[in-house]
Enzyme design. Structure first.
Site, PDB file in Angstrom:
ATOM      1  N   SER A  17      52.681  50.351 -17.833  1.00  0.00           N
ATOM      2  CA  SER A  17      52.920  50.831 -19.195  1.00  0.00           C
ATOM      3  C   SER A  17      52.161  52.112 -19.488  1.00  0.00           C
ATOM      4  O   SER A  17      51.058  52.342 -18.978  1.00  0.00           O
ATOM      5  CB  SER A  17      52.484  49.766 -20.208  1.00  0.00           C
ATOM      6  OG  SER A  17      53.288  48.633 -20.074  1.00  0.00           O
ATOM      7  N   GLU A  25      56.141  37.844 -11.829  1.00  0.00           N
ATOM      8  CA  GLU A  25      55.473  37.693 -13.124  1.00  0.00           C
ATOM      9  C   GLU A  25      56.114  36.634 -14.001  1.00  0.00           C
ATOM     10  O   GLU A  25      55.574  36.275 -15.021  1.00  0.00           O
ATOM     11  CB  GLU A  25      55.551  39.008 -13.898  1.00  0.00           C
ATOM     12  CG  GLU A  25      54.480  39.990 -13.547  1.00  0.00           C
ATOM     13  CD  GLU A  25      54.383  41.045 -14.631  1.00  0.00           C
ATOM     14  OE1 GLU A  25      54.588  42.204 -14.305  1.00  0.00           O
ATOM     15  OE2 GLU A  25      54.105  40.710 -15.805  1.00  0.00           O
ATOM     16  N   GLY A  75      49.367  49.110 -13.240  1.00  0.00           N
ATOM     17  CA  GLY A  75      49.456  50.414 -13.921  1.00  0.00           C
ATOM     18  C   GLY A  75      50.903  50.806 -14.185  1.00  0.00           C
ATOM     19  O   GLY A  75      51.434  51.701 -13.512  1.00  0.00           O
TER      20      GLY A  75
END
Lengths: 388, 350
Positions: A130, A248, A128
């Protein structure tokens, strides 16, 4: 910068063999529709099987159900999953980043509650970060968290939240101190573990370019989050979140998305006895060496992490290069086949190529645009002598 | 599994002190840098990677690669690759005597027909070599330059690349057959294939060294050069070039490292594929990396007085030597096709 070739140990080779054998039995070619890397399907049962083998939450501590294994071990497992387009959607984010972030910043209670369930594949997480008006510029985010009794009340909208409509939890970043009370707008943010069944949440899938609906808009209207679900320290969300981004980047998910297009093309051309054509040799001779070098670069990033390094620049360089290559692969194969993708072609190659042709613009956008990555990477390219 | 750190430090210091832009410019004019050769030869560097029993300096493939990488990084104008990695190695494998001076090796046609050796190809610094080494099948010839026709030429970096032609009686030339298989090459051993593979890998390693230097030079320039009141490295469009050049440098370096490991018999990859793949990666990195570097340098980069060209002209030359981009791409493609779809991922992740 550090990129050293990795020599896999006998134990690491053994793990690779075990994963290959498991997947050969579990997902024989033709028994499922492969996805494109990390955007593959959700399959809780498949995730649970991986969990049972000890292949989820691999880096998490044993006391919380993890395997206390290395980044290289996880790389080995994940690379084999992605290259088959295995249904990793359910556990992907939880395994890659939510688990490690909870292990690092979470309370004992949070670790006992979430990490075993992540490692067994039972629960999935989403991201959560963007918001409609806050993308790469995370400091501009506006979701409010207001103090209320033994917790916080969240109001605002998150967007591009992949699989929010299927998964169980989300780690949301919100402002716990209003921006006008701060001198540094990167401060005053906090991470919250949000139960996606909480009252006040409205989750609406956003149709993707190919007509599917994996990512969502999530509207928070007075969503109560108890203090026990604050992740890490109040006000330290920015730094925690930045550390999360390192998980990521630079992994095999950043260069394998369109891999099956190439493998299936080779299978198709071999079946048609065209494997000796110069044009095919030129295409494969151009693409496969890039996979080979990206594999080694990306594996090297994993080993550096295991050695205690923080390869932020390295992983940004690899992600930027890898995601562009994923797109180049699609363009090159489309140019080679010289025929329009058509839904009438239900061969594995036809289906994957159609999917890739439609969704390839997302490769260089998701997880931070390539423009932002270049900016991050360039800060690590220091002039001789080190001064800037 | 890596080079001797003392050796790396020594050669970098030696070349860093010696090989100035002026020295390179001079060598390009005259075709030779005796100063550089003598300094390297004095320390035994041109015979690293060749067994001491065969007259070499000993050391591993990793040591040899570190030397060639330094030659690339400093644009040293000497036939190190030809002497140590290609020609000298072939002589040693064949049990032929190593000369005391530089060795060249023929990149081109070499056929034995009816007791005669017919050659037509290119030899780096051929006119300055003590011996030109020619491989044909499993036979290695050590040819005195006086016996062949030498057509002087140079690549676009001003490095001598001489056309060598000859039609000689085999028995007039010292030669020997390499018996057995020199690891990690496949049986039956083909010295010509081995020479070509080692030649291509020498260019990969040198190019990786040069690309690293190009990337760093570009970063340095972009931080030193000011426009609009600030270093041009602060402009996103320029940062993009810096990132591109750095990506090309790290990809080339990784390709070189993995391919050298395959040559040394480590890893699990096949040397044929790994060298071909490395060439393809490096050729692409040269195209894209040098373009980004020159663009970031603006007009300064295309002057003769700024040293960028001494690296980029070499990169543009080396990519065409010991097989062209197209040949190596096809060779990589052929390895892929041979293994088929089921063998594709094992090839990538070997």
């Amino acid at each position: 910068m550090k990129f050293e070739p990795v020599e896999l140990s006998a134990a690491e080779r053994q793990l690779q063999t075990e994963v290959i054998e498991f997947l050969d039995a579990e997902l024989p070619r033709g028994s499922y529709t492969p996805g494109l890397g990390m955007s593959a399907a959700n399959d809780v049962e498949f995730s649970k099987k991986l969990g049972a083998r000890g292949w989820l939450g691999m880096s998490l501590p044993r006391e919380y159900g993890g395997q206390a294994r290395t980044a290289v071990d996880r790389f080995i497992v994940v690379e084999q999953l992605l290259r088959r387009g295995a249904p990793v959607g359910h556990h992907w984010v939880a395994d890659r980043q939510s688990g490690p972030v909870i292990a690092r910043f979470g309370t004992e209670e949070q670790k006992h509650r979430f990490l075993p369930a992540i490692s067994s594949g039972e629960i999935g997480f989403c991201i959560g970060m963007s918001e409609p008006d806050s993308g790469s510029d995370l400091a501009s985010l506006s979701m409010r968290a207001t103090r209320d009794g033994d917790g916080w009340v969240l109001d605002g909208t998150k967007i591009w939240t992949t699989n929010a409509h299927h998964l169980q939890y989300c780690i949301a970043l919100a402002r716990t101190t209003p921006r006008d009370e701060l001198t540094d707008k990167r401060q005053g943010m906090t991470q919250f573990i949000v139960d996606l069944t909480s009252p006040g949440l409205t989750i609406t899938p956003i149709p993707f370019i190919d007509g599917t609906a994996d990512f969502c808009e999530v509207v928070y209207d007075h969503v109560f989050v108890p203090d026990s679900m604050v992740l890490g320290e109040v006000g330290h969300g920015w730094a925690q979140n930045t550390s999360e981004l390192a998980y990521e980047r630079g992994g095999p998910d950043r260069w394998l998305s369109s891999y099956l297009v190439v493998e299936e093309l080779l299978r198709r051309e071999s079946a048609a006895d065209r494997q000796g054509d110069d044009e095919l040799l030129d295409l494969l001779g151009a693409l496969v060496p890039m996979y080979w070098v990206l594999h080694h670069l990306s594996l090297s990033v994993a080993r550096t992490i295991d050695q205690g390094g923080a390869p932020a620049v390295e992983s940004s360089l690899v992600k930027e290069m890898g995601t562009r290559f994923e797109q180049d692969v699609v363009s090159a194969v489309l140019a080679y086949v010289d025929e329009a993708p058509n839904t009438g072609d239900q061969s594995l190659f036809g289906v994957i190529l159609m999917n890739a042709a439609l969704t390839q613009p997302s490769f260089t956008v998701r997880g931070g645009t390539n423009e932002v990555l270049k900016s991050v990477a360039s800060k690590g390219l220091r002039p001789t002598g080190g001064e800037r | 599994m890596s080079a001797d750190p003392l050796l790396v430090e020594t050669i970098e210091r030696l070349l860093g002190d010696l090989v100035t832009p002026d020295l390179i410019e001079h060598a390009e004019t005259t075709g030779w840098s005796g100063t550089t050769w003598d300094a390297l030869a004095g320390a035994g560097f041109p015979w690293v990677g060749i067994d001491e029993s065969a007259g070499g300096s000993g050391g591993t493939e990793f040591d040899l690669a570190a030397i060639l990488a330094a030659v690339g990084r400093f644009a040293a104008p000497v036939p190190m690759a030809e002497t140590a990695m290609i020609g000298g190695w072939l002589l040693a494998q064949a049990g032929l005597e190593l000369p005391t001076g530089p060795v060249s090796a023929l990149d081109g046609l070499a056929e034995i027909r009816g007791g005669r050796l017919v050659i037509d190809g290119t030899a780096a610094w051929g006119r300055h070599a003590d011996r030109i080494v020619v491989a044909s099948g499993s036979t290695v010839f050590a040819i005195e330059p006086g016996l062949v026709e030498i057509g002087p030429g140079a690549n676009i970096a001003g490095e001598p690349r001489d056309r060598i032609t000859a039609d000689l009686a085999v028995d007039d030339v010292p030669h020997a057959v390499i018996t057995g298989v020199a690891a990690p090459f496949d049986a039956p051993f083909d010295a010509q294939v081995a020479a070509r593979t080692r030649g291509a890998l020498s260019r990969v390693v040198m190019a990786a060294g040069a690309l690293g230097a190009v990337s760093q030079m570009t970063i340095d320039y972009a931080h030193a050069r000011h426009q609009f009141g600030k270093p041009i490295a602060t402009f996103q469009a320029v940062q993009s070039h810096l990132v591109t050049a750095a990506q090309c440098a790290v990809a080339a370096q990784m390709a070189a490292d993995v391919a050298v490991r395959a040559l040394a018999g480590g890893g699990t990859g096949a040397v044929g594929f790994e060298v071909a793949a490395a060439r393809v990666v490096v050729d692409g990195a040269i195209t894209i990396g040098t373009r980004a570097a020159h663009q970031a340098h603006g007009a300064m980069g295309v002057t003769r007085e700024y040293p960028l060209h001494q690296l980029t002209r070499r990169l543009w030359s080396w990519r065409h030597e010991w097989g062209t981009t197209k040949q190596w791409r096809r060779a990589a493609g052929a390895c892929v096709v041979e293994r088929g779809a089921d063998g594709l991922f094992p090839l990538i992740s070997a």
